[in-house]
Motif scaffolding. Structure first.
Motif, PDB file in Angstrom:
ATOM      1  N   VAL A 278       0.876  -1.317   0.180  1.00 29.55           N
ATOM      2  CA  VAL A 278       0.071  -0.103   0.096  1.00 29.55           C
ATOM      3  C   VAL A 278       0.781   1.179   0.110  1.00 29.55           C
ATOM      4  O   VAL A 278       1.803   1.517   1.036  1.00 29.55           O
ATOM      5  N   THR A 279       0.706   2.011  -0.919  1.00 30.67           N
ATOM      6  CA  THR A 279       1.822   3.143  -1.302  1.00 30.67           C
ATOM      7  C   THR A 279       0.768   4.428  -1.246  1.00 30.67           C
ATOM      8  O   THR A 279       1.296   5.538  -1.615  1.00 30.67           O
ATOM      9  N   LYS A 280      -0.476   4.229  -0.960  1.00 31.33           N
ATOM     10  CA  LYS A 280      -1.557   5.707  -1.295  1.00 31.33           C
ATOM     11  C   LYS A 280      -2.580   5.319  -0.265  1.00 31.33           C
ATOM     12  O   LYS A 280      -3.002   4.251  -0.048  1.00 31.33           O
ATOM     13  N   ASP A 281      -3.215   6.211  -0.068  1.00 38.04           N
ATOM     14  CA  ASP A 281      -4.712   5.947   0.595  1.00 38.04           C
ATOM     15  C   ASP A 281      -5.548   5.187   0.037  1.00 38.04           C
ATOM     16  O   ASP A 281      -5.570   4.997  -1.041  1.00 38.04           O
ATOM     17  N   VAL A 282      -6.414   4.266   0.719  1.00 39.41           N
ATOM     18  CA  VAL A 282      -7.251   3.315   0.219  1.00 39.41           C
ATOM     19  C   VAL A 282      -8.659   3.800   0.776  1.00 39.41           C
ATOM     20  O   VAL A 282      -9.042   3.964   1.906  1.00 39.41           O
ATOM     21  N   ARG A 283      -9.573   3.852  -0.312  1.00 36.67           N
ATOM     22  CA  ARG A 283     -11.039   4.162  -0.004  1.00 36.67           C
ATOM     23  C   ARG A 283     -11.723   3.119   0.617  1.00 36.67           C
ATOM     24  O   ARG A 283     -11.466   1.913   0.903  1.00 36.67           O
ATOM     25  N   ASP A 284     -12.706   3.609   1.633  1.00 41.02           N
ATOM     26  CA  ASP A 284     -13.733   2.617   2.209  1.00 41.02           C
ATOM     27  C   ASP A 284     -14.091   1.474   1.302  1.00 41.02           C
ATOM     28  O   ASP A 284     -14.563   1.817   0.062  1.00 41.02           O
ATOM     29  N   TYR A 285     -14.237   0.551   1.603  1.00 42.76           N
ATOM     30  CA  TYR A 285     -14.695  -0.879   0.929  1.00 42.76           C
ATOM     31  C   TYR A 285     -13.920  -1.035  -0.154  1.00 42.76           C
ATOM     32  O   TYR A 285     -14.411  -2.056  -1.138  1.00 42.76           O
ATOM     33  N   ALA A 286     -12.599  -0.405  -0.400  1.00 40.38           N
ATOM     34  CA  ALA A 286     -11.877  -0.962  -1.426  1.00 40.38           C
ATOM     35  C   ALA A 286     -11.306  -2.287  -1.467  1.00 40.38           C
ATOM     36  O   ALA A 286     -10.956  -2.577  -0.480  1.00 40.38           O
TER      37      ALA A 286
END
Length: 188
Positions: free
Chosen positions: A137-145
């Motif tokens: 993980v190298t960036k923000d992750v959205r809800d439910y992604a």
């Protein structure tokens, strides 16, 4: 003798000034460092390290061989798979220590981080997101992604229960979702 309402295996160390919630189990060879706070009904598997001042919510499951370093916050009901990795410094150097200047990482409620994942510091893993085993993980992750790969990229959406959603955004468990711009939201 102190009456503890949580379990710590005799091979583990829990430093002073640590809060551990009722029903939590800290298994073999763990170390929970000063200032850490662990919620109720958590499980820390074998060889888990919880860094100074780390905050861990209720119902969290941290599997074997995970280090949760200072600067990481884990909300309620998060699953951290075996040997997943959290970092806390963007450009680490042994001869230039940062002394407490850590990039913050937030793992939101209900997220699951698969075995052998790496979460680069300074990012947020969204609510009920699912990170596939081995992803970086190298960036923000959205809800439910639903995230997979190196670097991790979004390959779909998942329900709160963990099932992959199809184009109808309706899960077999009965939950339904809708889009608000580029964000997925659970219907009430």
């Amino acid at each position: 003798m102190e009456d503890k309402r949580y379990f710590v295996h005799p091979s583990s160390y829990v430093d002073d000034n640590v809060t551990v919630g009722d029903g939590t189990k800290i298994w073999h060879f763990c170390h929970v460092q000063t200032g850490a706070s662990i919620g109720r009904n958590c499980s820390l598997g074998q060889n888990v390290n919880v860094g100074n001042n780390v905050r861990i919510g209720n119902g969290v499951r941290i599997q074997n061989n995970v280090s949760v370093y200072e600067g990481v916050e884990i909300e309620d009901n998060v699953f951290c798979g075996p040997s997943c990795v959290f970092t806390n410094v963007i450009t680490p150097r042994a001869h230039f220590p940062v002394h407490g200047l850590y990039a913050k990482t937030l793992v939101k409620e209900g997220a699951s981080i698969g075995a052998n994942c790496t979460v680069i510091c300074g990012h947020t893993v969204g609510r009920s997101a699912l990170i596939a085993a081995g992803a970086v993980v190298t960036k923000d992750v959205r809800d439910y992604a639903l995230m997979a790969g190196v670097p991790a990229r979004q390959i779909g959406w998942v329900c709160e229960c963990g099932q992959r959603l199809d184009e109808t955004l309706e899960c077999s468990c009965g939950r339904e979702y809708s889009f608000d711009g580029e964000c997925l939201n659970k219907k009430c």
